[in-house]
Design an enzyme around this catalytic site. Structure first.
Site, short mmCIF file in Angstrom:
data_model
loop_
_atom_site.label_atom_id
_atom_site.label_comp_id
_atom_site.label_asym_id
_atom_site.label_seq_id
_atom_site.Cartn_x
_atom_site.Cartn_y
_atom_site.Cartn_z
N ARG A 1 0.81 -1.22 0.00
CA ARG A 1 0.00 0.00 0.00
C ARG A 1 0.84 1.27 0.00
O ARG A 1 1.93 1.32 0.56
CB ARG A 1 -0.93 0.00 1.22
N HIS B 1 -0.99 -2.51 -4.45
CA HIS B 1 -0.45 -3.46 -5.43
C HIS B 1 -0.42 -2.92 -6.87
O HIS B 1 -0.71 -3.64 -7.82
CB HIS B 1 -1.23 -4.77 -5.39
N HIS C 1 2.70 -12.67 -5.15
CA HIS C 1 1.68 -12.82 -4.11
C HIS C 1 1.22 -14.28 -4.04
O HIS C 1 0.01 -14.55 -4.13
CB HIS C 1 0.52 -11.87 -4.40
N ASP D 1 -1.32 -9.42 8.64
CA ASP D 1 -1.19 -8.75 7.35
C ASP D 1 -0.19 -7.62 7.56
O ASP D 1 -0.51 -6.44 7.40
CB ASP D 1 -2.54 -8.23 6.86
N GLU E 1 5.39 -12.52 1.17
CA GLU E 1 5.70 -11.64 0.04
C GLU E 1 6.99 -10.87 0.29
O GLU E 1 7.03 -9.98 1.15
CB GLU E 1 4.55 -10.67 -0.18
#
Length: 363
Positions: A91, A116, A187, A261, A326
């Protein structure tokens, strides 16, 4: 004979991945090593649609979430499902950043932020593909000046290699004709138990992360700017721990991420070194995945927004049925000067190498 015509473990058919999108042809590339294991990739978004490796009993399963035909890939409810991400992974706050005194505005596709690469990032592009040998395919894409609001024309190459040590090696390279920002990643949605209907929860997957620090986020998943020690928090994976132990902890950061996350600050002896980042062990199958990367950060994402979408061969992908590791620079880096720089200049070359190595526990 073309290697893609040889019967394969994943049960995917090359013709099911062949179509034309914006005058460019899509295709399927199945990489095989001497062990007979497979990785299947389409040049639409660079999506990895299968990784076929055995469990501790020698039984094969696909351990990455994907689709079994190109139309389902294109129309997937999860547009980032196991695909390449660019120009900027993760982000950027309110889609704004400054470069050379000028403010740039990106698409807001994860309100109130840009995620993304925007609405039409690298994940929906048809990449040019060159099959090098049984183990390697090289993808390339030219991102035009101003694409998705980013400055500069960026030429990107990504090489996928699946070697005889069961290592999926992803090597990225990019150049630009004007100063810009870049943060590339893949991803991959990994389900080490094997995809199924339904694909099992990742709660019992044992995770280890080589990081003493992580980046706290606000309620919109943007880093606060703090770099926080993992000790005595749910984010401490310095020693192996099942993901489910603290995934629902009464913790502000867990709530902000709806689970895990978050970006981890990987322990590095020197900038850009290829080093161990993380290890996952799925106890029932005995499968192990290790990750090594040159990147300074790694986003741990536990499929918190999956909702049972339909995948390959009738499989379904419920809530928290995948783990994403990631490799990347930090989220929102352009707005945090003390984060590792994501600026790429015309006289420079962006390079990244990330390895996912597969194996099984010893009996």
């Amino acid at each position: 004979m073309n290697t893609n015509e040889i019967p394969n473990l994943c049960g995917l058919k090359r013709e099911d991945f062949q179509t034309t999108v914006n005058c460019k042809n899509t295709d399927l590339y199945i990489l095989k090593n001497k062990e007979g294991n497979e990785v299947a990739i389409t040049n639409y978004g660079g999506a990895i649609v299968a990784i076929m490796v055995p469990d501790k009993n020698g039984n094969y399963a696909n351990i990455i979430q994907g689709h079994d035909n190109i139309q389902d890939v294109i129309n997937s409810p999860e547009p980032y499902l196991s695909r390449l991400i660019g120009r900027y992974g993760n982000r950027i706050c309110k889609g704004k950043f400054q470069l050379n005194g000028k403010e740039y505005q990106l698409a807001i596709n994860n309100a109130p932020n840009s995620l993304h690469g925007g609405n039409n990032g690298f994940n929906v592009k048809v990449w040019d593909a060159l099959r090098m040998n049984d183990e390697t395919v090289v993808l390339s894409y030219v991102s035009s000046y101003g694409e998705e609001g980013y400055t500069g024309e960026v030429k990107t190459t990504v090489a996928y290699t699946f070697n005889d040590d069961n290592e999926l090696i992803i090597e990225y390279m990019a150049t630009t004709n004007k100063k810009t920002i870049i943060c590339l990643t893949n991803h991959g949605f990994f389900s080490l138990s094997g995809i199924a209907n339904p694909t099992p929860s990742i709660d019992n997957v044992v995770c280890e992360i080589n990081a003493d620090y992580y980046l706290p986020i606000d309620s919109t998943s943007i880093p606060t700017g703090e770099i926080r020690f993992v000790k005595d928090t749910p984010f401490d994976f310095r020693h192996p721990k099942a993901l489910g132990v603290d995934i629902n902890a009464d913790n502000e950061q867990i709530k902000n991420g709806s689970g895990y996350d978050h970006c981890y600050v990987l322990n590095k002896k020197e900038e850009g070194e290829l080093s161990f980042a993380a290890r996952l062990i799925e106890p029932n199958s005995g499968r192990i995945m290790e990750m090594y990367t040159t990147e300074p950060g790694m986003q741990l994402y536990t499929g918190n927004f999956e909702n049972g979408i339909k995948g390959q061969h009738g499989a379904t992908f419920p809530y928290r049925s995948a783990v994403c590791l990631e490799a990347q620079h930090f989220p929102d880096s352009p707005n945090h000067p003390y984060f590792p720089s994501v600026i790429l200049r015309p006289d420079e070359q962006y390079k990244q190498k990330t390895i996912y190595k597969f194996g099984v526990v010893e009996k």
